[in-house]
Write a protein that holds these residues in place. Structure first.
Motif, PDB file in Angstrom:
ATOM      1  N   VAL A 273       9.716  51.530  -4.372  1.00 18.17           N
ATOM      2  CA  VAL A 273       9.295  50.372  -5.155  1.00 18.17           C
ATOM      3  C   VAL A 273      10.543  49.824  -5.836  1.00 18.17           C
ATOM      4  N   ILE A 274      10.763  48.537  -5.707  1.00 10.87           N
ATOM      5  CA  ILE A 274      12.006  47.927  -6.184  1.00 10.87           C
ATOM      6  C   ILE A 274      11.683  46.818  -7.173  1.00 10.87           C
ATOM      7  N   GLY A 275      12.192  46.974  -8.391  1.00 10.46           N
ATOM      8  CA  GLY A 275      12.032  45.961  -9.419  1.00 10.46           C
ATOM      9  C   GLY A 275      13.335  45.226  -9.629  1.00 10.46           C
ATOM     10  N   LEU A 276      13.289  43.895  -9.638  1.00  7.40           N
ATOM     11  CA  LEU A 276      14.479  43.058  -9.732  1.00  7.40           C
ATOM     12  C   LEU A 276      14.422  42.213 -10.992  1.00  7.40           C
ATOM     13  N   SER A 277      15.490  42.248 -11.765  1.00  4.41           N
ATOM     14  CA  SER A 277      15.556  41.410 -12.961  1.00  4.41           C
ATOM     15  C   SER A 277      16.002  40.004 -12.596  1.00  4.41           C
ATOM     16  N   THR A 278      15.965  39.120 -13.573  1.00  9.85           N
ATOM     17  CA  THR A 278      16.609  37.820 -13.432  1.00  9.85           C
ATOM     18  C   THR A 278      18.115  38.020 -13.659  1.00  9.85           C
ATOM     19  N   LEU A 279      18.874  36.947 -13.672  1.00 11.92           N
ATOM     20  CA  LEU A 279      20.314  37.037 -13.956  1.00 11.92           C
ATOM     21  C   LEU A 279      20.577  36.812 -15.436  1.00 11.92           C
ATOM     22  N   GLY A 280      21.521  37.574 -15.986  1.00  8.02           N
ATOM     23  CA  GLY A 280      21.940  37.378 -17.366  1.00  8.02           C
ATOM     24  C   GLY A 280      23.447  37.205 -17.418  1.00  8.02           C
ATOM     25  N   ALA A 296       9.105  44.831 -13.748  1.00  7.05           N
ATOM     26  CA  ALA A 296       8.789  44.333 -12.406  1.00  7.05           C
ATOM     27  C   ALA A 296       8.357  45.478 -11.497  1.00  7.05           C
ATOM     28  N   ALA A 297       9.070  46.602 -11.526  1.00  2.00           N
ATOM     29  CA  ALA A 297       8.709  47.743 -10.690  1.00  2.00           C
ATOM     30  C   ALA A 297       7.325  48.270 -11.060  1.00  2.00           C
ATOM     31  N   GLY A 298       6.979  48.210 -12.347  1.00  2.00           N
ATOM     32  CA  GLY A 298       5.662  48.677 -12.785  1.00  2.00           C
ATOM     33  C   GLY A 298       4.517  47.836 -12.265  1.00  2.00           C
ATOM     34  N   TRP A 299       4.836  46.649 -11.786  1.00 10.65           N
ATOM     35  CA  TRP A 299       3.806  45.776 -11.204  1.00 10.65           C
ATOM     36  C   TRP A 299       3.164  46.403  -9.971  1.00 10.65           C
ATOM     37  N   ASN A 300       3.814  47.390  -9.385  1.00  7.53           N
ATOM     38  CA  ASN A 300       3.274  48.080  -8.209  1.00  7.53           C
ATOM     39  C   ASN A 300       1.930  48.737  -8.508  1.00  7.53           C
ATOM     40  N   SER A 301       1.690  49.108  -9.755  1.00  4.45           N
ATOM     41  CA  SER A 301       0.413  49.742 -10.095  1.00  4.45           C
ATOM     42  C   SER A 301      -0.749  48.782  -9.919  1.00  4.45           C
ATOM     43  N   VAL A 302      -0.476  47.483 -10.028  1.00  2.00           N
ATOM     44  CA  VAL A 302      -1.507  46.465  -9.832  1.00  2.00           C
ATOM     45  C   VAL A 302      -1.567  46.021  -8.374  1.00  2.00           C
ATOM     46  N   HIS A 303      -0.420  46.013  -7.714  1.00  2.00           N
ATOM     47  CA  HIS A 303      -0.332  45.571  -6.313  1.00  2.00           C
ATOM     48  C   HIS A 303       0.306  46.682  -5.475  1.00  2.00           C
ATOM     49  N   PRO A 304      -0.431  47.752  -5.203  1.00  2.00           N
ATOM     50  CA  PRO A 304       0.176  48.907  -4.519  1.00  2.00           C
ATOM     51  C   PRO A 304       0.635  48.623  -3.100  1.00  2.00           C
ATOM     52  N   GLY A 305       0.155  47.564  -2.485  1.00  2.00           N
ATOM     53  CA  GLY A 305       0.587  47.252  -1.133  1.00  2.00           C
ATOM     54  C   GLY A 305       1.891  46.488  -1.072  1.00  2.00           C
ATOM     55  N   GLN A 307       6.071  46.039  -2.203  1.00  2.00           N
ATOM     56  CA  GLN A 307       7.226  46.895  -2.463  1.00  2.00           C
ATOM     57  C   GLN A 307       8.251  46.285  -3.401  1.00  2.00           C
ATOM     58  N   VAL A 308       8.520  45.013  -3.233  1.00  2.99           N
ATOM     59  CA  VAL A 308       9.626  44.364  -3.942  1.00  2.99           C
ATOM     60  C   VAL A 308       9.058  43.374  -4.963  1.00  2.99           C
ATOM     61  N   PHE A 309       9.440  43.557  -6.224  1.00  2.55           N
ATOM     62  CA  PHE A 309       8.919  42.735  -7.305  1.00  2.55           C
ATOM     63  C   PHE A 309      10.068  42.108  -8.089  1.00  2.55           C
ATOM     64  N   TYR A 310       9.989  40.792  -8.252  1.00  2.00           N
ATOM     65  CA  TYR A 310      11.018  40.042  -8.970  1.00  2.00           C
ATOM     66  C   TYR A 310      10.470  39.625 -10.324  1.00  2.00           C
ATOM     67  N   SER A 370       9.262  33.756  -6.107  1.00  2.04           N
ATOM     68  CA  SER A 370      10.095  34.220  -5.010  1.00  2.04           C
ATOM     69  C   SER A 370       9.334  34.054  -3.695  1.00  2.04           C
ATOM     70  N   ALA A 371      10.065  34.046  -2.594  1.00  2.00           N
ATOM     71  CA  ALA A 371       9.441  33.824  -1.290  1.00  2.00           C
ATOM     72  C   ALA A 371       8.421  34.908  -0.974  1.00  2.00           C
ATOM     73  N   ALA A 372       8.767  36.160  -1.263  1.00  2.00           N
ATOM     74  CA  ALA A 372       7.860  37.267  -0.948  1.00  2.00           C
ATOM     75  C   ALA A 372       6.573  37.166  -1.758  1.00  2.00           C
ATOM     76  N   HIS A 373       6.706  36.860  -3.053  1.00  2.00           N
ATOM     77  CA  HIS A 373       5.514  36.767  -3.894  1.00  2.00           C
ATOM     78  C   HIS A 373       4.680  35.557  -3.514  1.00  2.00           C
ATOM     79  N   LEU A 374       5.336  34.473  -3.165  1.00  2.00           N
ATOM     80  CA  LEU A 374       4.631  33.275  -2.716  1.00  2.00           C
ATOM     81  C   LEU A 374       3.744  33.602  -1.512  1.00  2.00           C
ATOM     82  N   GLY A 375       4.344  34.264  -0.497  1.00  2.00           N
ATOM     83  CA  GLY A 375       3.576  34.628   0.684  1.00  2.00           C
ATOM     84  C   GLY A 375       2.420  35.557   0.356  1.00  2.00           C
ATOM     85  N   TYR A 376       2.668  36.457  -0.587  1.00  3.54           N
ATOM     86  CA  TYR A 376       1.653  37.441  -0.959  1.00  3.54           C
ATOM     87  C   TYR A 376       0.440  36.769  -1.610  1.00  3.54           C
ATOM     88  N   ILE A 377       0.673  35.916  -2.616  1.00  2.00           N
ATOM     89  CA  ILE A 377      -0.471  35.311  -3.307  1.00  2.00           C
ATOM     90  C   ILE A 377      -1.170  34.279  -2.422  1.00  2.00           C
TER      91      ILE A 377
END
Length: 453
Positions: A273-280, A296-305, A307-310, A370-377
């Motif tokens: 499970v990969i959590g990605l921050s924004t840029l600082g 972001a990584a903790g979001w996997n508990s809601v969406h277990p299917g 992997q990558v969360f921004y 993000s592209a991945a989240h867009l496709g997912y929702i």
């Protein structure tokens, strides 16, 4: 049985590679050819491929851009680059984007056969390189201590930060940083998929650290062991990288996350499970960025299917949720793909599907996901793949034009978003089961029969 896609703007080259591969002994049952990156992406959205071979220098979309699009949407598809250019920068960029190999034209048949065979059949084992010497280990541990201090301690003074960065010897250049939180599933790994013993987990984590360092080299990555079996990585971007007009920041960060997942799966056969921050900007932002990555990584508990969360998706959703009426009765997660968001997505697609250069990055920029989240929702709410929706719109308009106008095939193709009439015909038949000419004949025949009746 293997299915391969060959992408080259010289049809004779594509045809030669296709015929050679089909006549090989590698159980290759189908080889599709595309003359540009947009055709290739269409094929990849419609079918599952085991391998992509692509040229680098192509009009409209380069091989590098094609690879970036592939890893945004289908990060597990291996790619081999074939190019007439021997430039080291091309090769380095291709390999760091995850290409399995880089071949220079004219390609020897035996060499092509070798790299294709390796890409299709290779099962890579975890890196079991010897552990570094004790002195090197202590130096690494000391470096990690300083880095951990920077990313976890919010109350460091400017003097503290100056001292720590001095100890790190110029390792952190920035000026923009992102933090990645990687949570690896060590319970099963390796291509035997056996349960990992406690004593082997340290070796696997060491292998994962090596993979992370290699994966993030393009972004001046710095990786350290996190708490327990987690891993923390930093990426560094210059102002030029951040403002590169060719790719948005969140698309670039999302691609990094997909590449990490791909390489951990490829080399260690393990899930993460990969959590990605924004840029600082500046090292003072690192603790906040780590918090974003962990959230972001903790979001996997809601969406277990998934992997990558921004975190940018998470922040955007919080903004949308705050804008909803209080009596909706929905949790923040249930409200994630609110109808207003889906409406914006479908409206944008309906206004732009005729553009042959439409990319998922364009749509994600419009709604700030993000592209991945867009496709997912989109798939969750619409019960269909986003690009199936785009294709359905194109085919519906093509049917209307074929049935009600005398436009030629190439005119219809250009009108609905295809640059190549041949590619349009292949897509039309794949979706509708008829060629455009057959459909027109049937449609016109039906109109005459109805008129006579």
């Amino acid at each position: 049985m293997y299915k391969i896609l060959v992408v080259d703007d010289e049809p004779r080259v594509s045809a030669g590679i296709r015929n050679f591969l089909l006549s090989s002994d590698m159980n290759i049952t189908a080889v599709e050819t595309a003359v540009n990156g947009f055709e290739a992406i269409d094929y990849l959205r419609m079918d599952q491929f085991d391998l992509v071979l692509t040229d680098i220098q192509m009009g409209r979309m380069s091989g590098i851009e094609l690879m970036e699009n592939i890893y945004m949407e289908q990060w597990n598809v291996p790619v081999i680059v074939i190019s007439a250019h021997e430039k080291f920068d091309f090769a380095k960029k291709s390999l760091r984007l995850g290409a399995r190999d880089y071949l220079v034209k004219p390609v020897e048949r035996t060499e092509l056969l070798r790299v294709v065979r390796n890409a299709l059949t290779r099962k890579e084992l975890p890196d079991t390189s010897p552990q570094p010497e004790p002195t090197s280990i202590r130096r690494q541990e000391r470096r990690d201590e300083w880095l951990m201090e920077l990313v976890t301690e919010r109350n460091l003074t400017p003097q503290d930060m100056e001292q720590i960065t001095g100890e790190l010897g110029g390792l952190l250049q920035g000026p923009f940083y992102g933090v990645i939180s990687i949570r690896i599933d060590y319970s099963r790994a390796g291509f035997s998929s056996q349960q990992v013993t406690l004593q082997d987990r340290k070796l696997l984590k060491y292998a994962a650290l090596n993979i992370m360092n290699e994966t993030l080299a393009e972004w001046n990555g710095v990786t350290l062991g996190g708490f327990g079996h987690s891993i923390i990585s930093l990426i560094q971007l210059s102002a030029e990288d951040r403002d590169d007009p060719r790719v948005s920041v969140h698309s670039q960060i999302q691609m990094i996350g997909q590449m990490i997942a791909m390489n951990l799966k490829r080399h260690l056969n393990t899930e993460a499970v990969i959590g990605l921050s924004t840029l600082g900007e500046g090292i003072a932002t690192l603790p906040g960025l780590l918090e974003e990555a962990d959230t972001a990584a903790g979001w996997n508990s809601v969406h277990p299917g998934h992997q990558v969360f921004y975190y940018g998706d998470f922040a955007r959703q919080e903004h949308l949720n705050r804008g909803q009426q209080p009596d909706t009765g929905l949790t923040a997660q249930e409200s994630e793909a609110a109808p207003s968001v889906i409406t914006r997505i479908t409206s944008y697609i309906q206004s732009n599907y005729r553009n042959p250069a439409l990319k998922i990055q364009d749509i994600s920029e419009e709604v700030h996901f993000s592209a991945a989240h867009l496709g997912y929702i989109f798939k969750r709410e619409m019960r269909m793949n986003l690009w199936d929706y785009v294709t359905a719109l194109r085919m519906e308009e093509a049917k209307q034009l074929m049935a009600t106008t005398d436009k030629k095939r190439y005119e219809v193709a250009y009108a609905v978003g295809y640059e190549s009439p041949e590619h349009f015909s292949r897509m039309f038949k794949r979706v509708l089961g008829l060629t455009p000419a057959e459909f027109r004949k049937k449609a016109r025949g039906g109109e005459r029969a109805e008129a006579e009746a």
